[in-house]
Design an enzyme around this catalytic site. Sequence first.
Site, PDB file in Angstrom:
ATOM      1  N   GLY A   1     -23.764  14.944 -11.991  1.00  0.00           N
ATOM      2  CA  GLY A   1     -23.780  13.619 -12.639  1.00  0.00           C
ATOM      3  C   GLY A   1     -24.179  12.492 -11.706  1.00  0.00           C
TER       4      GLY A   1
ATOM      5  N   ARG B   1     -28.708   3.160  -3.214  1.00  0.00           N
ATOM      6  CA  ARG B   1     -27.508   2.341  -3.289  1.00  0.00           C
ATOM      7  C   ARG B   1     -27.857   0.952  -2.753  1.00  0.00           C
TER       8      ARG B   1
ATOM      9  N   ASP C   1       4.140   1.862  -4.252  1.00  0.00           N
ATOM     10  CA  ASP C   1       3.147   2.452  -5.143  1.00  0.00           C
ATOM     11  C   ASP C   1       2.963   1.551  -6.367  1.00  0.00           C
TER      12      ASP C   1
ATOM     13  N   PRO D   1     -24.903  16.289   5.772  1.00  0.00           N
ATOM     14  CA  PRO D   1     -25.141  16.788   4.414  1.00  0.00           C
ATOM     15  C   PRO D   1     -25.668  15.715   3.465  1.00  0.00           C
TER      16      PRO D   1
ATOM     17  N   THR E   1     -16.160  -2.423  -9.560  1.00  0.00           N
ATOM     18  CA  THR E   1     -17.327  -1.850  -8.883  1.00  0.00           C
ATOM     19  C   THR E   1     -18.555  -1.900  -9.790  1.00  0.00           C
ATOM     20  N   ASP E   2     -19.738  -1.912  -9.174  1.00  0.00           N
ATOM     21  CA  ASP E   2     -20.971  -1.855  -9.975  1.00  0.00           C
ATOM     22  C   ASP E   2     -21.124  -0.509 -10.683  1.00  0.00           C
ATOM     23  N   GLU E   3     -20.332   0.491 -10.252  1.00  0.00           N
ATOM     24  CA  GLU E   3     -20.475   1.828 -10.849  1.00  0.00           C
ATOM     25  C   GLU E   3     -20.073   1.847 -12.327  1.00  0.00           C
TER      26      GLU E   3
ATOM     27  N   ASP F   1       0.856  -1.192   0.000  1.00  0.00           N
ATOM     28  CA  ASP F   1       0.000   0.000   0.000  1.00  0.00           C
ATOM     29  C   ASP F   1       0.891   1.240   0.000  1.00  0.00           C
TER      30      ASP F   1
ATOM     31  N   LYS G   1     -16.951   8.706   3.229  1.00  0.00           N
ATOM     32  CA  LYS G   1     -18.041   8.016   2.523  1.00  0.00           C
ATOM     33  C   LYS G   1     -19.315   8.095   3.363  1.00  0.00           C
TER      34      LYS G   1
ATOM     35  N   TYR H   1     -14.279   8.662 -11.650  1.00  0.00           N
ATOM     36  CA  TYR H   1     -13.959   7.442 -10.891  1.00  0.00           C
ATOM     37  C   TYR H   1     -14.438   6.194 -11.635  1.00  0.00           C
TER      38      TYR H   1
ATOM     39  N   SER I   1     -12.566   5.451 -14.812  1.00  0.00           N
ATOM     40  CA  SER I   1     -11.220   4.881 -14.616  1.00  0.00           C
ATOM     41  C   SER I   1     -11.321   3.403 -14.234  1.00  0.00           C
ATOM     42  N   LYS I   2     -12.329   3.035 -13.449  1.00  0.00           N
ATOM     43  CA  LYS I   2     -12.490   1.626 -13.064  1.00  0.00           C
ATOM     44  C   LYS I   2     -12.904   0.776 -14.273  1.00  0.00           C
TER      45      LYS I   2
ATOM     46  N   SER J   1     -10.722   6.022  -4.680  1.00  0.00           N
ATOM     47  CA  SER J   1     -12.040   5.381  -4.621  1.00  0.00           C
ATOM     48  C   SER J   1     -13.226   6.320  -4.378  1.00  0.00           C
TER      49      SER J   1
HETATM   50  P1  NAD Z   1      -9.986   2.985  -0.021  1.00  0.00           P
HETATM   51  O1  NAD Z   1      -9.880   4.335  -0.630  1.00  0.00           O
HETATM   52  O2  NAD Z   1     -10.472   2.847   1.386  1.00  0.00           O
HETATM   53  O3  NAD Z   1      -8.575   2.247  -0.096  1.00  0.00           O
HETATM   54  C1  NAD Z   1      -7.724   2.316  -1.198  1.00  0.00           C
HETATM   55  C2  NAD Z   1      -6.326   1.926  -0.738  1.00  0.00           C
HETATM   56  O4  NAD Z   1      -5.464   1.966  -1.895  1.00  0.00           O
HETATM   57  C3  NAD Z   1      -5.725   2.893   0.289  1.00  0.00           C
HETATM   58  O5  NAD Z   1      -5.155   2.154   1.357  1.00  0.00           O
HETATM   59  C4  NAD Z   1      -4.651   3.644  -0.484  1.00  0.00           C
HETATM   60  O6  NAD Z   1      -3.539   4.031   0.323  1.00  0.00           O
HETATM   61  C5  NAD Z   1      -4.244   2.602  -1.528  1.00  0.00           C
HETATM   62  N1  NAD Z   1      -3.657   3.214  -2.730  1.00  0.00           N
HETATM   63  C6  NAD Z   1      -4.129   4.288  -3.440  1.00  0.00           C
HETATM   64  N2  NAD Z   1      -3.295   4.557  -4.457  1.00  0.00           N
HETATM   65  C7  NAD Z   1      -2.292   3.637  -4.409  1.00  0.00           C
HETATM   66  C8  NAD Z   1      -1.143   3.392  -5.213  1.00  0.00           C
HETATM   67  N3  NAD Z   1      -0.855   4.160  -6.262  1.00  0.00           N
HETATM   68  N4  NAD Z   1      -0.340   2.357  -4.878  1.00  0.00           N
HETATM   69  C9  NAD Z   1      -0.611   1.563  -3.805  1.00  0.00           C
HETATM   70  N5  NAD Z   1      -1.680   1.776  -3.007  1.00  0.00           N
HETATM   71  C10 NAD Z   1      -2.508   2.781  -3.306  1.00  0.00           C
HETATM   72  O7  NAD Z   1     -10.917   2.150  -1.025  1.00  0.00           O
HETATM   73  P2  NAD Z   1     -11.923   0.957  -0.735  1.00  0.00           P
HETATM   74  O8  NAD Z   1     -13.273   1.503  -0.468  1.00  0.00           O
HETATM   75  O9  NAD Z   1     -11.304   0.013   0.224  1.00  0.00           O
HETATM   76  O10 NAD Z   1     -11.982   0.278  -2.183  1.00  0.00           O
HETATM   77  C11 NAD Z   1     -11.055  -0.730  -2.546  1.00  0.00           C
HETATM   78  C12 NAD Z   1     -11.360  -1.198  -3.955  1.00  0.00           C
HETATM   79  O11 NAD Z   1     -12.693  -1.690  -4.038  1.00  0.00           O
HETATM   80  C13 NAD Z   1     -11.260  -0.076  -4.992  1.00  0.00           C
HETATM   81  O12 NAD Z   1     -10.640  -0.600  -6.144  1.00  0.00           O
HETATM   82  C14 NAD Z   1     -12.706   0.292  -5.266  1.00  0.00           C
HETATM   83  O13 NAD Z   1     -12.850   0.753  -6.588  1.00  0.00           O
HETATM   84  C15 NAD Z   1     -13.405  -1.031  -5.064  1.00  0.00           C
HETATM   85  N6  NAD Z   1     -14.809  -0.969  -4.608  1.00  0.00           N
HETATM   86  C16 NAD Z   1     -15.164  -0.209  -3.537  1.00  0.00           C
HETATM   87  C17 NAD Z   1     -16.495  -0.203  -3.100  1.00  0.00           C
HETATM   88  C18 NAD Z   1     -16.911   0.585  -1.890  1.00  0.00           C
HETATM   89  O14 NAD Z   1     -18.107   0.657  -1.590  1.00  0.00           O
HETATM   90  N7  NAD Z   1     -15.999   1.178  -1.129  1.00  0.00           N
HETATM   91  C19 NAD Z   1     -17.448  -0.971  -3.769  1.00  0.00           C
HETATM   92  C20 NAD Z   1     -17.045  -1.737  -4.872  1.00  0.00           C
HETATM   93  C21 NAD Z   1     -15.725  -1.734  -5.267  1.00  0.00           C
HETATM   94  P1  TYD Z   2     -20.541   7.456  -1.350  1.00  0.00           P
HETATM   95  O1  TYD Z   2     -20.403   6.830   0.004  1.00  0.00           O
HETATM   96  O2  TYD Z   2     -19.632   8.568  -1.726  1.00  0.00           O
HETATM   97  O3  TYD Z   2     -20.479   6.252  -2.412  1.00  0.00           O
HETATM   98  P2  TYD Z   2     -20.804   6.256  -4.022  1.00  0.00           P
HETATM   99  O4  TYD Z   2     -20.889   7.641  -4.498  1.00  0.00           O
HETATM  100  O5  TYD Z   2     -19.597   5.533  -4.555  1.00  0.00           O
HETATM  101  O6  TYD Z   2     -22.080   5.477  -4.166  1.00  0.00           O
HETATM  102  O7  TYD Z   2     -22.030   7.989  -1.493  1.00  0.00           O
HETATM  103  C1  TYD Z   2     -23.153   7.124  -1.324  1.00  0.00           C
HETATM  104  C2  TYD Z   2     -24.391   7.930  -1.629  1.00  0.00           C
HETATM  105  O8  TYD Z   2     -24.544   8.938  -0.624  1.00  0.00           O
HETATM  106  C3  TYD Z   2     -24.330   8.673  -2.955  1.00  0.00           C
HETATM  107  O9  TYD Z   2     -25.620   8.654  -3.557  1.00  0.00           O
HETATM  108  C4  TYD Z   2     -23.948  10.093  -2.572  1.00  0.00           C
HETATM  109  C5  TYD Z   2     -24.570  10.253  -1.195  1.00  0.00           C
HETATM  110  N1  TYD Z   2     -23.837  11.155  -0.265  1.00  0.00           N
HETATM  111  C6  TYD Z   2     -24.536  12.172   0.401  1.00  0.00           C
HETATM  112  O10 TYD Z   2     -25.758  12.357   0.227  1.00  0.00           O
HETATM  113  N2  TYD Z   2     -23.832  12.973   1.252  1.00  0.00           N
HETATM  114  C7  TYD Z   2     -22.502  12.829   1.479  1.00  0.00           C
HETATM  115  O11 TYD Z   2     -21.904  13.640   2.248  1.00  0.00           O
HETATM  116  C8  TYD Z   2     -21.806  11.770   0.813  1.00  0.00           C
HETATM  117  C9  TYD Z   2     -20.337  11.568   1.022  1.00  0.00           C
HETATM  118  C10 TYD Z   2     -22.527  10.958  -0.048  1.00  0.00           C
END
Ligand code: NAD
Ligand code: TYD
Length: 340
Positions: A278, A217, A59, A208, A125-127, A33, A192, A153, A156-157, A85
Amino acid sequence: MKILVTGGAGFIGGNFAHYMTNTYPNDNIVVLDALTYAGNLETLEPIMNKPNFKFVKGDIRDREFIYKLFDEEKFDVVVNFAAESHVDRSIENPGIFVETNVMGVQVLLDASLKYNVKRYHQVSTDEVYGDLPLDRKDLMFTEKTPLHTSSPYSASKASADLLTLAYYRTYKLPVTISRCSNNYGPYHFPEKLIPLMISRALANESLPVYGKGENVRDWLHVHDHCTAIDLIIRKGKEGEVYNIGGHNERTNLEVVKTILKQLGKSEDLIHFVTDRPGHDLRYAIDPTKIETELGWKPVYNFDTGIKQTIDWYLNNKSWWENIISGEYQEYYAKMYKNRQ
Ligand code: NAD
Ligand code: TYD
């Protein structure tokens, strides 16, 4: 088996590292990481001294470093969680999302090919499927739904997914991809929705909610995401994509009200703010493929999972209070100042 977990100091990668290190004492888990703002070594503290665990700072964009690590460690499996992310950050600064989520993935794919990794798993991701209308409850994302991205985001995924599939088709690199819905659970960074609302409600600060709070979601507890990825790397078919989700659709307003109720806080804290540009309306996953082909089943539903998660935040205040004390305050002021 030696497994490289990239991005393992983040939310999902950290939970996966805990799960794998504790479940498979005979496997070796190496977390790599870069420790960006989202990476936190405290997340790995409970497993840091286990004999089958090792942490390496580095990295995924650094080709020379990654090749040297792969050469030395001879990984059997690579699971890539490393990414930028957060959708809101991608709207502010898209460049770093392309660098990490696309170029970084290409470095990992090249290294996996060069050093004969037996399975490269890309955590997607489902996004990547874009969004669904609010008034068509019958529609869900399947693995055949076309990619149709909205934010830098998700774009890029999706690019990383296409590159991963190209390495399978062109070079026969054994890959799999998983596309999961929104996760929640322990060690979730408080930018998040769910951890942001929990931490702010506990401090009696305004919550907010973007737009009218009607966006939907499909929430999955992070533990269930980890068991799904574990199954895919062991039993999933090369070249395949697997959707992961547990049929837990909620509007954002429902999520926020659930949190307030469990914390015994007033709904007066809710503050509707300017919508995200968006903003995807609704995500909903059809998990039939992973359920029928691999036998995966989630153990949490949203009601049991959110309760466990809120309890975790109440019992682990030092983990998130450390995060929200420093730079995070500047982040919040900057991101939310024009939303009031
Ligand atoms: P996060 O932001 O909590 O963690 C990302 C980690 O990647 C961090 O520890 C960061 O330090 C590390 N990182 C970033 N850039 C880096 C680099 N260049 N080299 C090495 N390490 C690096 O994210 P998360 O929520 O744990 O998501 C993890 C993965 O799951 C992502 O690929 C995301 O797209 C995917 N995902 C997330 C969700 C969600 O709800 N959070 C849902 C579906 C998929
Ligand atoms: P988020 O946790 O950023 O995940 P994602 O955008 O990847 O789904 O946001 C979840 C939902 O919550 C999304 O519809 C945006 C909304 N949201 C708010 O309403 N307020 C906030 O401060 C944040 C961070 C998200």
